[in-house]
Enzyme design. Structure first.
Site: not given
Ligand code: FES
Length: 125
Positions: A91
């Site tokens: 993410h």
């Molecule tokens: Fe969501 Fe690493 S940014 S698990």
């Protein structure tokens, strides 16, 4: 096995390796002078989870952190992201050369495991 022993002399300057410890990845980075300097001089006001570099390393040359993103547990990739050190592609969390979260959804710095450096050997655990 609850402890892992690693020969640090096998890790070239500027490289980050990944070992397994208690089923988790652990990153060991041989930091360059520049990486140490930028880590030591980062203003606390720029940090999401403010911690001095000196609170996170025992020896400036060696960053040792659990390689599990503090957002939802993906394994970040090395030498990537806006801060050059680690980037979690799940993410989009960016970590710096001290393993501190700088940008993205992760709330906390990468965890520092218990370890001890003695000469060229580190024992994790
Ligand atoms: Fe969501 Fe690493 S940014 S698990």
């Amino acid at each position: 096995v609850s402890k892992a022993e690693i020969d640090l002399s096998s890790i070239p300057l500027g490289e980050s390796i990944t070992i397994k410890w208690r089923g988790k990845p652990v990153f060991i980075r041989h930091r360059t002078e520049q990486e140490i300097q930028v880590s030591e001089t980062t203003p606390m006001s720029e940090l999401v989870d403010p911690q001095q570099d000196s609170e996170r390393v025992q020896v400036p040359e060696w960053l040792i952190v659990v390689g599990v993103c503090t957002h939802l547990g993906c394994v970040p990739i090395k030498d990537a992201g806006d801060y050059g050190a680690y980037y979690c592609p799940c993410h989009g969390s960016h970590y710096d050369y001290s393993g501190r979260i700088r940008k993205g959804p992760a709330p906390l710095n990468l965890e520092v495991p218990k370890y001890n450096i003695d000469g060229n050997t580190v024992v994790i655990g």
